[in-house]
Design a protein around this motif. Structure first.
Motif, PDB file in Angstrom:
ATOM      1  N   MET A  88       8.243 -33.977  21.071  1.00  0.00           N
ATOM      2  CA  MET A  88       9.356 -34.043  21.786  1.00  0.00           C
ATOM      3  C   MET A  88       9.489 -32.232  21.827  1.00  0.00           C
ATOM      4  O   MET A  88       9.186 -31.479  20.996  1.00  0.00           O
ATOM      5  CB  MET A  88      10.978 -34.314  21.009  1.00  0.00           C
ATOM      6  CG  MET A  88      11.226 -35.680  20.787  1.00  0.00           C
ATOM      7  SD  MET A  88      11.110 -36.775  22.276  1.00  0.00           S
ATOM      8  CE  MET A  88      12.986 -36.121  22.733  1.00  0.00           C
ATOM      9  N   ALA A  89       9.757 -31.868  23.287  1.00  0.00           N
ATOM     10  CA  ALA A  89       9.906 -30.530  23.581  1.00  0.00           C
ATOM     11  C   ALA A  89      11.003 -30.328  24.671  1.00  0.00           C
ATOM     12  O   ALA A  89      11.149 -31.275  25.421  1.00  0.00           O
ATOM     13  CB  ALA A  89       8.635 -29.791  23.712  1.00  0.00           C
ATOM     14  N   VAL A 141       8.764 -38.328  14.429  1.00  0.00           N
ATOM     15  CA  VAL A 141       9.049 -37.698  15.464  1.00  0.00           C
ATOM     16  C   VAL A 141       8.755 -36.090  15.153  1.00  0.00           C
ATOM     17  O   VAL A 141       9.652 -35.593  14.456  1.00  0.00           O
ATOM     18  CB  VAL A 141      10.427 -38.010  15.976  1.00  0.00           C
ATOM     19  CG1 VAL A 141      10.747 -37.172  17.220  1.00  0.00           C
ATOM     20  CG2 VAL A 141      10.658 -39.310  16.248  1.00  0.00           C
ATOM     21  N   LEU A 142       8.347 -35.277  16.271  1.00  0.00           N
ATOM     22  CA  LEU A 142       8.135 -33.993  16.036  1.00  0.00           C
ATOM     23  C   LEU A 142       8.803 -32.930  17.024  1.00  0.00           C
ATOM     24  O   LEU A 142       8.377 -33.249  18.200  1.00  0.00           O
ATOM     25  CB  LEU A 142       6.612 -33.576  16.037  1.00  0.00           C
ATOM     26  CG  LEU A 142       6.225 -32.050  15.626  1.00  0.00           C
ATOM     27  CD1 LEU A 142       5.935 -31.914  14.127  1.00  0.00           C
ATOM     28  CD2 LEU A 142       5.180 -31.671  16.490  1.00  0.00           C
ATOM     29  N   LEU A 143       9.460 -32.227  16.691  1.00  0.00           N
ATOM     30  CA  LEU A 143       9.964 -31.137  17.437  1.00  0.00           C
ATOM     31  C   LEU A 143       8.877 -30.082  17.698  1.00  0.00           C
ATOM     32  O   LEU A 143       8.718 -29.335  16.857  1.00  0.00           O
ATOM     33  CB  LEU A 143      11.427 -30.648  17.093  1.00  0.00           C
ATOM     34  CG  LEU A 143      12.081 -29.409  18.008  1.00  0.00           C
ATOM     35  CD1 LEU A 143      12.481 -30.025  19.435  1.00  0.00           C
ATOM     36  CD2 LEU A 143      13.204 -28.878  17.189  1.00  0.00           C
ATOM     37  N   GLU A 144       8.550 -29.579  18.957  1.00  0.00           N
ATOM     38  CA  GLU A 144       7.840 -28.360  19.244  1.00  0.00           C
ATOM     39  C   GLU A 144       8.616 -27.449  19.970  1.00  0.00           C
ATOM     40  O   GLU A 144       9.383 -27.555  20.813  1.00  0.00           O
ATOM     41  CB  GLU A 144       6.684 -28.797  20.249  1.00  0.00           C
ATOM     42  CG  GLU A 144       5.687 -29.833  19.829  1.00  0.00           C
ATOM     43  CD  GLU A 144       4.585 -30.171  20.827  1.00  0.00           C
ATOM     44  OE1 GLU A 144       3.495 -29.826  20.676  1.00  0.00           O
ATOM     45  OE2 GLU A 144       4.977 -30.952  21.882  1.00  0.00           O
ATOM     46  N   ARG A 145       8.406 -25.970  19.431  1.00  0.00           N
ATOM     47  CA  ARG A 145       8.921 -25.033  20.031  1.00  0.00           C
ATOM     48  C   ARG A 145       7.877 -23.772  19.867  1.00  0.00           C
ATOM     49  O   ARG A 145       7.549 -23.533  18.790  1.00  0.00           O
ATOM     50  CB  ARG A 145      10.090 -24.729  19.183  1.00  0.00           C
ATOM     51  CG  ARG A 145      11.104 -23.594  19.890  1.00  0.00           C
ATOM     52  CD  ARG A 145      11.825 -23.939  21.091  1.00  0.00           C
ATOM     53  NE  ARG A 145      12.567 -23.078  21.727  1.00  0.00           N
ATOM     54  CZ  ARG A 145      13.882 -22.897  21.934  1.00  0.00           C
ATOM     55  NH1 ARG A 145      14.456 -24.360  21.960  1.00  0.00           N
ATOM     56  NH2 ARG A 145      14.493 -22.067  22.643  1.00  0.00           N
ATOM     57  N   ALA A 192      20.559 -22.789  13.394  1.00  0.00           N
ATOM     58  CA  ALA A 192      21.456 -23.634  13.458  1.00  0.00           C
ATOM     59  C   ALA A 192      21.077 -24.345  14.727  1.00  0.00           C
ATOM     60  O   ALA A 192      21.531 -25.928  14.469  1.00  0.00           O
ATOM     61  CB  ALA A 192      22.912 -22.997  13.810  1.00  0.00           C
ATOM     62  N   GLU A 193      20.749 -23.754  15.537  1.00  0.00           N
ATOM     63  CA  GLU A 193      20.253 -24.487  17.022  1.00  0.00           C
ATOM     64  C   GLU A 193      19.010 -25.506  16.736  1.00  0.00           C
ATOM     65  O   GLU A 193      19.007 -26.561  17.211  1.00  0.00           O
ATOM     66  CB  GLU A 193      19.698 -23.650  17.881  1.00  0.00           C
ATOM     67  CG  GLU A 193      21.118 -22.727  18.578  1.00  0.00           C
ATOM     68  CD  GLU A 193      20.573 -21.662  19.492  1.00  0.00           C
ATOM     69  OE1 GLU A 193      20.507 -21.942  20.728  1.00  0.00           O
ATOM     70  OE2 GLU A 193      20.109 -20.436  19.209  1.00  0.00           O
ATOM     71  N   LEU A 194      18.205 -25.138  15.991  1.00  0.00           N
ATOM     72  CA  LEU A 194      16.941 -25.961  15.282  1.00  0.00           C
ATOM     73  C   LEU A 194      17.378 -26.920  14.743  1.00  0.00           C
ATOM     74  O   LEU A 194      17.093 -28.296  14.875  1.00  0.00           O
ATOM     75  CB  LEU A 194      15.896 -25.242  14.837  1.00  0.00           C
ATOM     76  CG  LEU A 194      15.031 -24.211  15.501  1.00  0.00           C
ATOM     77  CD1 LEU A 194      14.265 -23.274  14.313  1.00  0.00           C
ATOM     78  CD2 LEU A 194      14.060 -24.844  16.266  1.00  0.00           C
ATOM     79  N   ALA A 195      18.405 -26.862  13.766  1.00  0.00           N
ATOM     80  CA  ALA A 195      18.956 -28.027  12.742  1.00  0.00           C
ATOM     81  C   ALA A 195      19.430 -28.967  13.816  1.00  0.00           C
ATOM     82  O   ALA A 195      19.377 -30.246  13.419  1.00  0.00           O
ATOM     83  CB  ALA A 195      19.843 -27.309  11.766  1.00  0.00           C
ATOM     84  N   GLU A 251      18.786 -29.676  16.909  1.00  0.00           N
ATOM     85  CA  GLU A 251      17.935 -30.334  17.769  1.00  0.00           C
ATOM     86  C   GLU A 251      17.252 -31.583  16.890  1.00  0.00           C
ATOM     87  O   GLU A 251      16.988 -32.569  17.374  1.00  0.00           O
ATOM     88  CB  GLU A 251      16.892 -29.462  18.393  1.00  0.00           C
ATOM     89  CG  GLU A 251      17.283 -28.818  19.486  1.00  0.00           C
ATOM     90  CD  GLU A 251      16.288 -28.245  20.356  1.00  0.00           C
ATOM     91  OE1 GLU A 251      16.342 -29.289  21.642  1.00  0.00           O
ATOM     92  OE2 GLU A 251      15.656 -27.460  20.196  1.00  0.00           O
ATOM     93  N   LEU A 252      17.067 -30.965  15.641  1.00  0.00           N
ATOM     94  CA  LEU A 252      16.237 -32.230  14.764  1.00  0.00           C
ATOM     95  C   LEU A 252      17.263 -33.252  14.441  1.00  0.00           C
ATOM     96  O   LEU A 252      16.746 -34.368  14.460  1.00  0.00           O
ATOM     97  CB  LEU A 252      15.833 -31.279  13.357  1.00  0.00           C
ATOM     98  CG  LEU A 252      14.645 -30.015  13.246  1.00  0.00           C
ATOM     99  CD1 LEU A 252      14.521 -29.435  12.377  1.00  0.00           C
ATOM    100  CD2 LEU A 252      13.427 -31.096  13.840  1.00  0.00           C
ATOM    101  N   ALA A 253      18.553 -32.813  14.138  1.00  0.00           N
ATOM    102  CA  ALA A 253      19.378 -33.948  14.034  1.00  0.00           C
ATOM    103  C   ALA A 253      19.671 -34.974  15.367  1.00  0.00           C
ATOM    104  O   ALA A 253      19.631 -36.395  15.002  1.00  0.00           O
ATOM    105  CB  ALA A 253      20.845 -33.473  13.782  1.00  0.00           C
ATOM    106  N   ALA A 254      19.451 -34.378  16.345  1.00  0.00           N
ATOM    107  CA  ALA A 254      19.492 -35.385  17.523  1.00  0.00           C
ATOM    108  C   ALA A 254      18.384 -36.095  17.660  1.00  0.00           C
ATOM    109  O   ALA A 254      18.443 -37.225  18.046  1.00  0.00           O
ATOM    110  CB  ALA A 254      19.658 -34.258  18.626  1.00  0.00           C
ATOM    111  N   LEU A 255      17.298 -35.520  17.149  1.00  0.00           N
ATOM    112  CA  LEU A 255      16.106 -36.496  17.258  1.00  0.00           C
ATOM    113  C   LEU A 255      16.167 -37.757  16.190  1.00  0.00           C
ATOM    114  O   LEU A 255      15.871 -38.767  16.491  1.00  0.00           O
ATOM    115  CB  LEU A 255      14.850 -35.718  16.931  1.00  0.00           C
ATOM    116  CG  LEU A 255      14.307 -34.397  17.789  1.00  0.00           C
ATOM    117  CD1 LEU A 255      12.989 -33.827  17.677  1.00  0.00           C
ATOM    118  CD2 LEU A 255      14.419 -34.872  19.390  1.00  0.00           C
ATOM    119  N   ARG A 256      16.841 -37.173  15.149  1.00  0.00           N
ATOM    120  CA  ARG A 256      16.899 -38.370  14.063  1.00  0.00           C
ATOM    121  C   ARG A 256      17.959 -39.435  14.510  1.00  0.00           C
ATOM    122  O   ARG A 256      17.811 -40.468  14.202  1.00  0.00           O
ATOM    123  CB  ARG A 256      17.390 -37.837  12.726  1.00  0.00           C
ATOM    124  CG  ARG A 256      17.272 -38.367  11.664  1.00  0.00           C
ATOM    125  CD  ARG A 256      17.656 -38.008  10.448  1.00  0.00           C
ATOM    126  NE  ARG A 256      16.809 -36.847   9.716  1.00  0.00           N
ATOM    127  CZ  ARG A 256      15.955 -37.148   9.266  1.00  0.00           C
ATOM    128  NH1 ARG A 256      15.416 -38.120   8.975  1.00  0.00           N
ATOM    129  NH2 ARG A 256      14.983 -35.960   8.796  1.00  0.00           N
TER     130      ARG A 256
END
Length: 266
Positions: free
Chosen positions: A201-202, A239-243, A251-254, A256-261
């Protein structure tokens, strides 16, 4: 959620963030950015904690018509051994031709001949690497004419002939739908989900009517919706977040990760 869980692409710029972020179960590393005998201490610290580290290559050019550069595959194998990786990967693409490097992942013609070349190169790479191999769909800037197979048919036959696994990049599905008019639902309906290794995901942004898969912006709601559509068809192992640029706050990364979960939690 499968055995990997939620991951993030490890980058030097994010190494301290990853160590303190909640909800990171694993990381993926770009193999070409690392040396097996000089791995970053922050990455080794994650590995010592038991966090899986999966090497992801970007330069093998497995779909190229030129002979496979086995030195690049050997490097990938060395990184895999150094981090005790359960899996390695690259892309369904070519990056070199005629002595030139595109600097970009280029789509393959979806012909029988191109598939034969890809299959032969994947088999050779598999003979060098000691762990399972996965291939990822890319964001295409064009479609070659005279396709003999749909993308999902192409990937299905690839897995059948090589026993490789698949990384499905959901953001790339969205980019292709926006830019070249592909049908993400048809793709998702045609994929052999038993071959799924994990999901990418990106984020991206539209400029002048073209959607750019930048890996430098937040994941769009539309891409999250596609992830939900994927979840209706299978329970992804990871599921992997790419940045890769314009790195946000922890906080923003956390978030996004929570949204993926949340998108893959039933």
């Amino acid at each position: 959620m499968g055995e990997l869980g939620i991951g993030i692409g490890w980058r030097h710029e994010l190494d301290l963030s990853i160590a303190r972020l909640p909800g990171v179960d694993w990381v993926e590393v770009v193999a070409e950015n690392l040396h097996a005998d000089h791995l970053p201490e922050t990455l080794l610290a994650l590995r010592r904690k038991g966090m899986p580290v999966l090497p992801h290559a970007v330069s093998l050019s497995l779909g190229g018509a030129e002979p496979l550069d086995t030195g690049r595959v050997q490097h990938l194998a060395e990184i895999a051994r150094a981090v005790d990786a359960p899996l390695v990967s690259d892309h369904v693409c070519f990056v070199r031709a005629g002595g030139l490097d595109s600097g970009h992942l280029m789509p393959l013609p979806r012909t029988r001949e191109a598939l034969d070349v890809l299959v032969a190169n994947v088999r050779l790479a598999q003979s060098i690497v000691d762990v399972p191999f996965a291939l990822e769909n890319i964001a295409a800037v064009l479609e070659w004419p005279d396709a003999e197979l749909t993308e999902e048919q192409f990937l299905t036959e690839l897995t059948e002939r090589t026993d490789c696994r698949l990384i499905i990049d959901v953001a790339n599905l969205y980019a292709n739908a926006r830019n070249i008019g592909t049908d993400p639902a048809a793709f998702l309906d045609g994929i052999p989900w038993e071959r799924l290794a994990y999901v990418h995901m990106a984020g991206g942004i539209e400029r002048d009517g073209v959607y750019h898969d930048t890996h430098a912006h937040p994941v769009l709601p539309e891409v999250l919706s596609l992830l939900t559509e994927l979840r209706r068809r299978t329970d992804p192992p990871g599921v992997l977040l790419e940045r890769d640029d314009d790195y946000p706050s922890d906080a923003e990364l956390a978030s996004e990760l929570a949204a993926l979960r949340a998108a893959v939690t039933v």
